[in-house]
Design a protein around this motif. Sequence first.
Motif, short mmCIF file in Angstrom:
data_model
loop_
_atom_site.label_atom_id
_atom_site.label_comp_id
_atom_site.label_asym_id
_atom_site.label_seq_id
_atom_site.Cartn_x
_atom_site.Cartn_y
_atom_site.Cartn_z
N UNK A 223 -45.13 -14.41 -22.78
CA UNK A 223 -44.96 -14.19 -24.20
C UNK A 223 -46.14 -13.48 -24.84
N UNK A 224 -47.09 -13.03 -24.03
CA UNK A 224 -48.25 -12.32 -24.56
C UNK A 224 -47.86 -10.91 -25.01
N UNK A 225 -48.57 -10.41 -26.00
CA UNK A 225 -48.37 -9.03 -26.44
C UNK A 225 -48.78 -8.09 -25.31
N UNK A 226 -48.06 -6.98 -25.12
CA UNK A 226 -48.44 -6.04 -24.06
C UNK A 226 -49.88 -5.58 -24.12
N UNK A 227 -50.44 -5.47 -25.33
CA UNK A 227 -51.84 -5.05 -25.45
C UNK A 227 -52.76 -6.05 -24.78
N UNK A 228 -52.48 -7.34 -24.96
CA UNK A 228 -53.32 -8.39 -24.36
C UNK A 228 -53.24 -8.31 -22.84
N UNK A 229 -52.02 -8.16 -22.31
CA UNK A 229 -51.86 -8.07 -20.87
C UNK A 229 -52.54 -6.82 -20.31
N UNK A 230 -52.43 -5.72 -21.02
CA UNK A 230 -53.10 -4.49 -20.57
C UNK A 230 -54.61 -4.66 -20.56
N UNK A 235 -60.99 -3.44 -17.03
CA UNK A 235 -62.43 -3.74 -17.12
C UNK A 235 -63.17 -2.53 -17.68
N UNK A 236 -64.16 -2.74 -18.53
CA UNK A 236 -64.92 -1.61 -19.09
C UNK A 236 -65.52 -0.75 -17.97
N UNK A 237 -65.24 0.54 -18.06
CA UNK A 237 -65.80 1.46 -17.09
C UNK A 237 -65.16 1.40 -15.72
N UNK A 238 -64.04 0.66 -15.59
CA UNK A 238 -63.43 0.48 -14.27
C UNK A 238 -62.33 1.48 -13.97
N UNK A 239 -61.62 1.22 -12.88
CA UNK A 239 -60.60 2.15 -12.41
C UNK A 239 -59.42 2.24 -13.39
N UNK A 240 -58.99 1.09 -13.93
CA UNK A 240 -57.85 1.10 -14.85
C UNK A 240 -58.21 1.84 -16.13
N UNK A 241 -59.42 1.63 -16.62
CA UNK A 241 -59.86 2.34 -17.83
C UNK A 241 -59.84 3.85 -17.60
#
Length: 273
Positions: A223-230, A235-241
Amino acid sequence: MEGEQEGLFMIAIIGAGKMGEALLAGMLAKDHAPHDVLVTEPREEHAAELRSRYGVETVPAEEAAKRADTLLLALKPHDMPALLQQVGHHLSADTLVVSVAAGLTTEALESHLPVSVPVVRAMPNTPALVGEGMTAVAGGSHTGPEHLDRAEQLLGTVGEVLRIEERHMDTVTAISGSGPAYFYFIAETMVEAGVAMGMPRATAQRLVGRTISGAASMLDETGEHPVVLRENVTSPGGTTAAALRELERHGVRTAFTDAIEAARDRSNALSQS
């Protein structure tokens, strides 16, 4: 009414393409026996397959309209007016018509039917084929809560059902009805990227499929907002970012919004044609 069995309604599915057959399989897997369901399928070879696979009776559309309490119409939008003109005089206020044709409003459907016939407009999506569908339903001017209850019971055999106001149905079509194609597009892109980087296709497809289904389950169950899950993945400076920065640079968010609006507008145009 003739055909009603032990409190269940006699149902006729007119049009047994992928969606019609998915609904047929779902009903038979849940509350309905083969003798509770009639099927209209003009292609005799396919009709024979349905009789063999499910044990149902296949009949012409007019016979189905005469015998059934509920007609579930799984036809293409452009085929619907002719079908309704063919069977309409067999229907009454005791018959429920459920349409899964994209873009056709309850008003348009009612215009081809006798006065007082209750109509439910429904928009399922293709995950119904594996029992994981999402269907939105809206009632017409002669539709009461008992008719929506009946439509929910039928369509709930292949997934979740949500009642909405009909004015939102074109948006439902754009988000939910067309939505699986967006995910398959993303999956295709991710798989091809993995292959281009040297990974075996089967491995890439397995990774992508489980990643998407797992992410969808988290969205649904937490039930979390997609922004929270994203943000939980980023992680700051990581691969996903780094990846998300590229998606933003190429305007993917805007492109998706434009695509969904185009699908909504096309659904609306279908209702006007």
